[in-house]
Design a protein around this motif. Sequence first.
Motif, PDB file in Angstrom:
ATOM      1  N   PRO A  14      37.378  36.336-129.077  1.00  0.00           N
ATOM      2  CA  PRO A  14      38.127  35.195-128.310  1.00  0.00           C
ATOM      3  C   PRO A  14      37.526  34.559-127.588  1.00  0.00           C
ATOM      4  CG  PRO A  14      38.689  37.331-127.288  1.00  0.00           C
ATOM      5  CD  PRO A  14      37.982  37.593-128.746  1.00  0.00           C
ATOM      6  N   ALA A  15      37.656  33.108-127.491  1.00  0.00           N
ATOM      7  CA  ALA A  15      36.985  32.648-126.482  1.00  0.00           C
ATOM      8  C   ALA A  15      37.275  32.849-124.993  1.00  0.00           C
ATOM      9  CB  ALA A  15      37.325  30.927-126.591  1.00  0.00           C
ATOM     10  N   PRO A  16      36.387  32.846-124.023  1.00  0.00           N
ATOM     11  CA  PRO A  16      36.397  33.068-122.716  1.00  0.00           C
ATOM     12  C   PRO A  16      37.216  32.047-121.964  1.00  0.00           C
ATOM     13  CG  PRO A  16      34.500  32.765-123.021  1.00  0.00           C
ATOM     14  CD  PRO A  16      34.886  32.437-124.173  1.00  0.00           C
ATOM     15  N   TRP A  17      38.164  31.400-122.491  1.00  0.00           N
ATOM     16  CA  TRP A  17      38.984  30.186-121.559  1.00  0.00           C
ATOM     17  C   TRP A  17      39.472  30.241-120.243  1.00  0.00           C
ATOM     18  CZ3 TRP A  17      43.835  30.690-119.781  1.00  0.00           C
ATOM     19  CH2 TRP A  17      44.631  31.750-120.345  1.00  0.00           C
ATOM     20  N   LEU A  18      39.711  31.573-119.815  1.00  0.00           N
ATOM     21  CA  LEU A  18      40.092  31.855-118.608  1.00  0.00           C
ATOM     22  C   LEU A  18      38.672  31.579-117.404  1.00  0.00           C
ATOM     23  CD1 LEU A  18      42.357  32.157-116.438  1.00  0.00           C
ATOM     24  CD2 LEU A  18      42.549  34.711-116.919  1.00  0.00           C
ATOM     25  N   THR A  19      37.965  32.379-118.001  1.00  0.00           N
ATOM     26  CA  THR A  19      36.536  32.342-117.030  1.00  0.00           C
ATOM     27  C   THR A  19      36.275  30.737-117.191  1.00  0.00           C
ATOM     28  OG1 THR A  19      35.983  34.481-117.819  1.00  0.00           O
ATOM     29  CG2 THR A  19      34.238  33.162-116.877  1.00  0.00           C
ATOM     30  N   LEU A  20      36.139  30.088-117.962  1.00  0.00           N
ATOM     31  CA  LEU A  20      35.508  28.889-118.011  1.00  0.00           C
ATOM     32  C   LEU A  20      36.433  27.894-117.244  1.00  0.00           C
ATOM     33  CD1 LEU A  20      34.725  28.290-121.863  1.00  0.00           C
ATOM     34  CD2 LEU A  20      33.136  28.912-120.107  1.00  0.00           C
TER      35      LEU A  20
END
Length: 207
Positions: A14-20
């Motif tokens: 999954p894309a690390p959207w929260l970190t980004l």
Amino acid sequence: MAEAPPRLKSSDRPAPWLTLCLVALAGGCALWPELRSTAIYDREAILRGEIWRLATGHLVHFGGTHFVWNAAVMLVVGCWLESLAPRLARGFLLSAPVIVGAALLALDPELKIYAGLSGVATGAVTLLALILVQGSRGDRSIGIVSLALVSIKTITEFAGGTPWFAQFSDASIRPVPLAHLAGIVWACVFASIIHRREGASSTDRGQ
């Protein structure tokens, strides 16, 4: 502790959207002084009811070097953790800012102003290391070394009060190793809670 998740193909991760999002928000605070003043951890403001500062204070930084170091660590570790164990990572990344901020409020009444992602990032490094030590031989070595470095870094900061990497724009600003310790402790507690929950779920399914 939280078990090491099965390895996923690169295309399945999954894309690390929260970190980004966290790093992007921190970047926004660095660019807009108005946002910085509203978000920074300010003990007096928090006690007046502005409790969001417990969490948002981690998004503010004291100068470019402080931001760059914290953002770099957060990007590497957060993206790795979030792609490896997304639910675990996101639960930690959402809770850690509040927990670390609350620990500072309760345990360091002399601390009036605080800023920086380092406490959350240190916790993320610890959580990632706890997962890696239960993985393959290579991952286990990385995890053990990471835990050792985090421990040594935190101890030396308590002893000498000098940060390893980041430098502040104002010489009067002091590092706050308590934030790093709070991140480490919460990572261990959080991993233990998840591990117990997963164990209980497995037992229930087996009955």
